[in-house]
Design a protein around this motif. Structure first.
Motif, short mmCIF file in Angstrom:
data_model
loop_
_atom_site.label_atom_id
_atom_site.label_comp_id
_atom_site.label_asym_id
_atom_site.label_seq_id
_atom_site.Cartn_x
_atom_site.Cartn_y
_atom_site.Cartn_z
N GLU A 80 35.44 46.17 37.72
CA GLU A 80 35.69 44.82 37.23
C GLU A 80 37.05 44.37 37.71
O GLU A 80 38.05 45.07 37.55
N LEU A 81 37.09 43.20 38.32
CA LEU A 81 38.33 42.55 38.74
C LEU A 81 38.51 41.26 37.95
O LEU A 81 37.53 40.61 37.56
N GLY A 82 39.75 40.89 37.70
CA GLY A 82 40.03 39.64 37.00
C GLY A 82 41.28 38.99 37.55
O GLY A 82 42.22 39.66 37.98
N ASP A 83 41.30 37.64 37.53
CA ASP A 83 42.44 36.91 38.08
C ASP A 83 42.65 35.64 37.26
O ASP A 83 41.71 35.10 36.66
N LEU A 84 43.89 35.18 37.26
CA LEU A 84 44.21 33.94 36.55
C LEU A 84 43.80 32.70 37.33
O LEU A 84 43.73 31.60 36.77
N GLU A 85 43.55 32.86 38.62
CA GLU A 85 43.15 31.72 39.46
C GLU A 85 41.64 31.50 39.37
O GLU A 85 40.86 32.44 39.50
N ALA A 86 41.25 30.25 39.15
CA ALA A 86 39.83 29.92 38.99
C ALA A 86 39.21 29.58 40.34
O ALA A 86 38.93 28.42 40.64
#
Length: 479
Positions: free
Chosen positions: A289-295
């Motif tokens: 799982e990867l997550g980022d603040l950029e949409a």
């Protein structure tokens, strides 16, 4: 035998402190006196459910004055038997379930101040409503309480990014064994007013005080995510996958889990409504799982490019990239169903070691071989938080293969000795995130340096000189 007249006097006095809604006796206590896997059980005079810090203080002040032992229980999801009372009949069990208020949510400072009985899943919803996350995720999040998670320093699948519970606690409110209250709930990131005493209670398993509230560190909500399931030939290849993901995505790596096909197959068999996205069941697989603040879709593109490179290099045998949120949720739903499935399937001898990541493949190989040499009928199940080296090995005996209880008890003892020797040879820890409870008390005495045990004993005597809080948990009785 305890004096029943005296016990009745204690129950009446304690009931007056917590009120009728906070007192359980007789058969009403049954659900609290056995752990959720039905491995550990005890007895108690009463179950008390205080609704405020003041009531907890009153209970402990009374019990200290009259020499009554007190055990504390959160969501009763312990895997080490530390959440149920002893068997003397004279104990009090204090449940934190009514201490469930949210005292403050401060999204500007990224602070949540909540009481210890708040269920983790409820905190997730509250954080979401404030455009924040509390990044602790595990299978029991629908029942596990904040106080219990702190008391065992729980880990979970996102520890690779956010650390264990210790990394998420900014301050605590604690009732000490004599009933006095200490509190630092100001939610400060920096506070050098003497010793940072909260760390005594994080991982203290209720032996030094009862946590009644906590200031917790919230984090910004991720605006984009990318999830994938990959099959690999071996745990060694899984470590290669983790290294590539960490080096490519750094703090955007939210979770990286190695699981065995045996665990996934058993889970699909025993938990209805789950979907597995591959046509065939691999022997080994990694969930990412990867997550980022950029949409935007940069994570998705980056993960796809990285997986394609790993496929070309023959590090990965197959890969499924989730295309939407529903597929991502389905992927992690069966990951979080492992404990439920294992309980339904049979009796597992569970190991919870922490190792350097490079030693994970050696542990899995050597420990599995040693365990199967002792019990060839068992099914080895592996669930490993690759990012922090926490490699769970569950040696499963299916219900239909269960030997007599005395045989299983002797086998468990001998298997602990052998597998924990392997962990020690790899310079690891026999307890990573489940705690010690009663299950590993003997291992503490046997394997930890005497100076460490002496230090812990000295702290226990200083804070709880009469040994009334959770006797026999974490440290052997009388220590």
């Amino acid at each position: 035998m305890p004096d029943t007249e005296v016990l009745g006097d204690h129950v009446a006095a304690l009931g007056a402190i917590v009120g009728p809604k906070g007192l359980l006796t007789g058969t009403d206590m049954d659900a609290y006196l056995t752990d959720w896997r039905h491995r550990a059980s005890g007895t108690a005079q009463a179950v008390l459910m205080p609704a405020s810090t003041e009531e907890v203080s009153g209970v402990l002040r009374y019990c200290a004055r009259h020499g009554v032992p007190v055990y504390v229980q959160g969501g009763n999801t312990s895997l080490c038997g530390g959440s149920v009372p002893g068997k003397t009949g004279g104990d009090i069990l204090l449940s934190t379930r009514r201490l469930n208020a949210v005292r403050e949510i401060d999204p500007v400072s990224n602070v949540a101040i909540v009481e210890s009985g708040l269920v983790l899943g409820n905190l997730h919803q509250i954080a979401e409503a404030n455009d924040r996350i509390f990044p602790m995720h595990l299978g029991a999040e629908g029942t596990a309480q904040i106080g219990g998670l702190i008391s065992t320093n729980s880990g979970g699948v996102s520890a690779v990014r956010y650390g264990n519970m210790r990394n998420l606690v900014l301050g605590l409110e604690v009732v000490l064994p004599d009933g006095s209250v200490i509190s630092r709930l100001n939610g400060l990131r920096k506070d050098n007013r003497g010793l940072d005493w909260k760390h005594l209670f994080i991982g203290g398993e209720g032996t030094l005080g009862i946590i009644t509230a906590a200031a917790l560190h919230l984090h910004p909500k991720m605006r984009s995510r990318a999830d994938a399931l990959v099959s690999v030939a071996s745990p060694g290849a899984a470590v290669q996958v983790f290294n590539r993901m960490r080096d490519r995505f750094d703090t955007k790596l939210m979770a990286c889990e190695l699981v065995s096909g045996t665990e996934v197959s058993l889970t699909l068999e025993h938990v209805p409504g789950l979907r597995f996205p591959m046509a065939e069941m691999p022997d080994w697989m990694v969930l990412i799982e990867l997550g980022d603040l950029e949409a935007d879709n940069r994570l998705q593109v980056g993960l796809q490019d990285t997986l394609e490179a790993l496929l070309e290099e023959n590090v990965v045998e197959d890969a499924v990239l989730c295309q939407n949120l529903r597929e991502s949720q389905e992927l992690w739903k069966w990951r979080h169903s492992f404990s439920e499935a294992n309980k339904k399937a049979g009796h597992g001898i569970v190991f919870d070691p922490s190792l350097r990541v490079k030693h994970v493949p050696d542990f899995i190989a050597h420990a599995t071989e040693a365990a199967l040499d002792m019990a060839p009928w068992m099914v080895p199940l592996t669930v490993c938080h690759l990012g922090d080296g926490n490699s769970h090995l569950i040696m499963m005996t299916l219900h239909e293969d269960m030997p007599p209880a005395e045989v299983m008890a002797d086998l468990t003892h001998r298997m602990f000795e052998r597998v924990h020797d392997i962990i020690a040879d790899l310079d690891g820890s026999f307890s990573a995130e489940h705690g010690i409870g009663r299950k590993l008390v003997d291992e503490m005495v046997h394997r930890q340096p005497p100076a460490e045990i002496a230090l812990m004993q000295a702290i226990k005597r200083a804070v709880d000189p009469d040994g009334l809080l959770s006797p026999g948990v974490l440290l052997a009785s009388g220590q």
